[in-house]
Each structure stands twice: as C-alpha cells, then as structure tokens.
Enzyme design. Structure first.
Site, mmCIF file in Angstrom:
data_model
loop_
_atom_site.group_PDB
_atom_site.id
_atom_site.type_symbol
_atom_site.label_atom_id
_atom_site.label_comp_id
_atom_site.label_asym_id
_atom_site.label_seq_id
_atom_site.Cartn_x
_atom_site.Cartn_y
_atom_site.Cartn_z
ATOM 1 N N GLY A 8 -12.126 0.907 4.905
ATOM 2 C CA GLY A 8 -11.095 1.825 4.419
ATOM 3 C C GLY A 8 -11.351 3.211 4.977
ATOM 4 O O GLY A 8 -12.487 3.681 4.970
ATOM 5 N N TYR B 62 0.859 -1.188 0.000
ATOM 6 C CA TYR B 62 0.000 0.000 0.000
ATOM 7 C C TYR B 62 0.897 1.240 0.000
ATOM 8 O O TYR B 62 1.528 1.578 1.007
ATOM 9 C CB TYR B 62 -0.933 0.025 1.222
ATOM 10 C CG TYR B 62 -1.983 -1.074 1.235
ATOM 11 C CD1 TYR B 62 -2.267 -1.822 0.098
ATOM 12 C CD2 TYR B 62 -2.709 -1.361 2.387
ATOM 13 C CE1 TYR B 62 -3.234 -2.830 0.112
ATOM 14 C CE2 TYR B 62 -3.678 -2.369 2.416
ATOM 15 C CZ TYR B 62 -3.920 -3.097 1.272
ATOM 16 O OH TYR B 62 -4.869 -4.088 1.298
HETATM 17 N N1 NAP Z 1 -6.545 -8.094 0.511
HETATM 18 C C1 NAP Z 1 -6.799 -7.324 -0.508
HETATM 19 O O1 NAP Z 1 -6.480 -7.650 -1.663
HETATM 20 C C2 NAP Z 1 -7.509 -6.035 -0.276
HETATM 21 C C3 NAP Z 1 -8.065 -5.312 -1.366
HETATM 22 C C4 NAP Z 1 -8.754 -4.136 -1.075
HETATM 23 C C5 NAP Z 1 -8.856 -3.689 0.242
HETATM 24 N N2 NAP Z 1 -8.269 -4.378 1.269
HETATM 25 C C6 NAP Z 1 -8.361 -3.932 2.681
HETATM 26 O O2 NAP Z 1 -9.699 -3.600 2.994
HETATM 27 C C7 NAP Z 1 -9.792 -2.217 3.358
HETATM 28 C C8 NAP Z 1 -11.135 -1.664 2.930
HETATM 29 O O3 NAP Z 1 -11.369 -1.801 1.543
HETATM 30 P P1 NAP Z 1 -11.451 -0.556 0.577
HETATM 31 O O4 NAP Z 1 -10.689 0.550 1.209
HETATM 32 O O5 NAP Z 1 -11.082 -1.021 -0.767
HETATM 33 O O6 NAP Z 1 -12.980 -0.213 0.464
HETATM 34 P P2 NAP Z 1 -14.168 0.343 1.414
HETATM 35 O O7 NAP Z 1 -13.852 0.138 2.830
HETATM 36 O O8 NAP Z 1 -15.402 -0.269 0.866
HETATM 37 O O9 NAP Z 1 -14.180 1.900 1.044
HETATM 38 C C9 NAP Z 1 -13.251 2.761 1.607
HETATM 39 C C10 NAP Z 1 -13.424 4.184 1.104
HETATM 40 O O10 NAP Z 1 -14.754 4.659 1.339
HETATM 41 C C11 NAP Z 1 -14.696 6.031 1.738
HETATM 42 N N3 NAP Z 1 -15.284 6.100 3.097
HETATM 43 C C12 NAP Z 1 -14.963 5.344 4.181
HETATM 44 N N4 NAP Z 1 -15.725 5.662 5.244
HETATM 45 C C13 NAP Z 1 -16.560 6.617 4.819
HETATM 46 C C14 NAP Z 1 -17.573 7.336 5.458
HETATM 47 N N5 NAP Z 1 -17.902 7.109 6.716
HETATM 48 N N6 NAP Z 1 -18.249 8.275 4.731
HETATM 49 C C15 NAP Z 1 -17.940 8.481 3.465
HETATM 50 N N7 NAP Z 1 -16.970 7.834 2.786
HETATM 51 C C16 NAP Z 1 -16.285 6.895 3.468
HETATM 52 C C17 NAP Z 1 -13.235 6.450 1.730
HETATM 53 O O11 NAP Z 1 -12.866 6.945 0.431
HETATM 54 P P3 NAP Z 1 -13.257 8.409 -0.106
HETATM 55 O O12 NAP Z 1 -13.218 9.340 1.044
HETATM 56 O O13 NAP Z 1 -12.254 8.692 -1.166
HETATM 57 O O14 NAP Z 1 -14.633 8.221 -0.697
HETATM 58 C C18 NAP Z 1 -12.530 5.120 1.909
HETATM 59 O O15 NAP Z 1 -11.210 5.119 1.424
HETATM 60 C C19 NAP Z 1 -8.548 -1.575 2.712
HETATM 61 O O16 NAP Z 1 -8.192 -0.344 3.300
HETATM 62 C C20 NAP Z 1 -7.543 -2.676 2.958
HETATM 63 O O17 NAP Z 1 -7.086 -2.674 4.304
HETATM 64 C C21 NAP Z 1 -7.624 -5.556 1.009
#
Ligand code: NAP
Length: 317
Positions: free
Chosen positions: A281, A58
């Site tokens: 995230g 990351y």
């Molecule tokens: N193992 C893997 O291959 C893999 C792949 C992907 C993710 N992950 C892990 O899973 C975590 C979560 O997945 P993800 O980050 O892809 O997706 P997610 O949790 O579905 O979405 C995260 C994004 O949503 C927005 N957000 C979060 N809380 C919010 C709120 N309360 N109000 C409004 N917007 C909000 C933020 O972006 P904005 O502010 O830009 O909208 C944030 O970066 C990652 O950080 C990582 O640790 C692992």
C-alpha cells in the site's frame, strides 16, 4: 527489480506490487492527495514496479479514476489488476455488501474499464466470496469477459480453498489475493499448499500489516476516526505493545543488512514458499522507493528462524 511469472499466466510481474487502496481517499486518514498518488505511481514505474492493484470500491471509484489519470501515456509499461464484487450506496459512498452475480460482475467490469480509461484489464479479480455466493455463475461471466477481450486473466481474492475449487471447475485462475504478513499466517495451512500444487500466483495484501510493520509507530500513538487503524486491534492496548516489542527486536535484523523494518516485512513475505508478489500500500513516492528496496533480498534460514522466535517470545500477532 525482481520479476516472477504469475501462476500459469504469461504475466511477468514485479515482486513489489503497488497497492492502490489508500488512493481512494477513504479509510486511510486525511493525508492522501491525488497529485502525490499519481507521482507515486510514476516513481514506481521508474523503479521497475509494473503491477498496480486497485478495486472499484476503493474510494467508491475514486482510486480507479486517479489510477486512470496516472496510466495515461504509460499503459504498455503497466499490468493493471482491479477487482469487482463490492456494492456501495451512491449517496453516502459507504460499502453496503457484495454481489458476484453475472449481472453485477459484468456491469462492474465495464464501469472499471471506463474509470481506468483503458480497453482491457490485465487481471480482473473477484474481490470476495460470501455465504451463498454464486461462484459458478460468476466464473462463467468472467470467462465471457475474457472471450470479449475485456480482461486478460482471472483472479480471486478472499476465497477459501473450497470456493477456489468450485471456480476452477468453470474457469481458469491465474492468481489469488489473500492477507498475509509475519503476524498473520492463516494461509500457510491450506491456501498456500493448494496454490503451490496448482501453480496459482499469490498476491499477498497487507504485507506491512497496514503500516504497523514499518516500525514507525510507538506506544501512545493514536489514529483519527477516518483512519482504519483507529479500529484495528493490532494497533491498540497490550497487543500493540507486544507488536512494538517484536518490531524493536526485528529492526536489528534489518539493520544488520543496512535495510529498514518495512523492507524486512516485505522481504519476509517474498521469501515464503508460494508467494509471488507483495502488494505494498502506497500513499507517497518515498514509500514505494523504500518498499521497492525489499525486492531481491534473500533472507537466510537463520534470519527467518530468528523472526519466528521473536514473534513467539513476544506474543506478537
Ligand atoms: N483484496 C482485499 O480484500 C484487500 C484488502 C486490503 C488490501 N488490499 C490490497 O493490498 C494493498 C496493500 O495492503 P494495505 O494497504 O492494507 O497494507 P500495507 O501494504 O501493509 O500497508 C500500507 C500502508 O503502510 C504505510 N506505508 C507504506 N509504505 C511505507 C513506508 N515505506 N514507510 C512508512 N509507511 C509506509 C502507508 O500508510 P501510512 O502512511 O498511513 O502509514 C500505507 O498506506 C492495498 O493497497 C490493496 O491494493 C486488498
């Protein structure tokens, strides 16, 4: 905060995990700030969040370095999960592939420990499998790291069931980390039943579908090329419109409980059988404040059925 035991490990993890991908400052737009990321981690700790999920790739090391700064003075309150496997070009920092050979995983783990500034990792995860991946060799290397005290528990991410079986023939497994949310249900058929049967913890990523399921977007929104949503088909064209139509209807379910759409999306994951943690995230303190509010919310059978009906009727996905 609500806590659950992670599979057959001794870890008591908060059901809301703090996802550190955006902290790496690559692929998530131009509004990520190290200082804000650190404040978000500390706010999460205040809220009872104890699980922090990052990866060496990351930001090609940056996310681990920033998390390392946030850990100082708080190590005992935190369960640190990181991952290795991805390989990047040191000049451009672009990810070029994956390698789960014993040599790579041992080097990657040592480098993660250094960037995080800690002497053991609570949950060390293989980031991904791939065609021809040396699963058994990797599993044995992780056991060695465990015996040396560098890692406490082993997890895998993006592993199909067949590869999990191969891993488990050589090494213990505390958890898996697959993608999952209301719009992406692929793991329900094979992976989740397998994890339930074998008491494996499940940390789901993308519970808000990269922010789509927060309900903050509207028709016509666009994302800069530096933002991964620029290339995510869920955020474009007719598919985006179908998703927005579903979200408008689902917001009404959240409102009935005085909750937000983000909280509904995260609580939905946590109400599915077999799911231990939703990795949310987070870029800013107020985001984790909101998502942490999803913990402990028990959705009724009627609510869950209504969500399924909305998705079917709108063709969201
Ligand atoms: N193992 C893997 O291959 C893999 C792949 C992907 C993710 N992950 C892990 O899973 C975590 C979560 O997945 P993800 O980050 O892809 O997706 P997610 O949790 O579905 O979405 C995260 C994004 O949503 C927005 N957000 C979060 N809380 C919010 C709120 N309360 N109000 C409004 N917007 C909000 C933020 O972006 P904005 O502010 O830009 O909208 C944030 O970066 C990652 O950080 C990582 O640790 C692992």
């Amino acid at each position: 905060m609500e806590y659950r035991k992670l599979g057959n490990s001794d870890l008591e993890v908060s059901v809301i995990g703090f996802g550190c991908w955006a902290m790496g400052k690559r692929y998530w737009g131009d509004d990520v700030d190290d200082e804000l990321s650190i404040r978000a981690v500390h706010r999460a700790l205040d809220l009872g969040v104890n699980l922090f999920d990052t990866a060496d790739c990351y930001g090609s090391g940056h996310a681990e370095t920033v998390l390392g700064q946030a850990i100082k003075g708080h190590r005992d309150e935190m369960i640190i999960a990181t991952k290795g496997a991805r390989v990047w070009d040191p000049a451009t920092l672009e990810i070029t592939g994956s390698d789960i050979s014993a040599k790579h995983m041992i080097e990657a783990c040592n480098a993660s420990l250094k960037r995080l500034g800690i002497d053991y990792i609570d949950l060390y995860q293989v980031h991904t499998s791939y065609e021809g991946a040396p699963i058994e060799e990797c599993a044995e290397a992780l056991v060695k790291l465990q015996e040396e005290g560098k890692i406490r528990y082993i997890g895998v991410s993006n592993y199909p069931v067949e590869d999990i079986r191969r891993h488990m023939a050589k090494a213990p497994l505390a958890s898996v980390q697959p993608p999952y949310n209301m719009l992406n249900r692929g793991i329900e058929k094979d992976l989740l039943p397998f994890c339930i049967e074998h008491n494996i913890g499940v940390l789901v990523y993308g519970p808000m579908a990269q922010g789509l399921l927060t309900g903050k977007y509207k028709k016509g929104d666009t994302w800069p090329e530096t933002d991964l949503r620029h290339n995510n088909p869920r955020f474009h064209g007719e598919r985006f419109e179908r998703n927005l139509a579903a979200i408008e209807r689902m917001k009404k379910i959240a409102e009935r409980y005085g909750k937000t759409m983000s909280q509904l999306a995260v609580a939905w994951c946590l109400n599915q059988p077999g799911i231990t943690v939703a990795l949310c995230g987070t870029k800013r303190p107020e985001q984790i404040e909101e998502t942490a509010g999803a913990a402990g919310w028990k959705l009724s059978e009627e609510d869950l059925a209504e969500i399924d009906r909305i998705i079917e009727e709108t063709g969201a996905g």
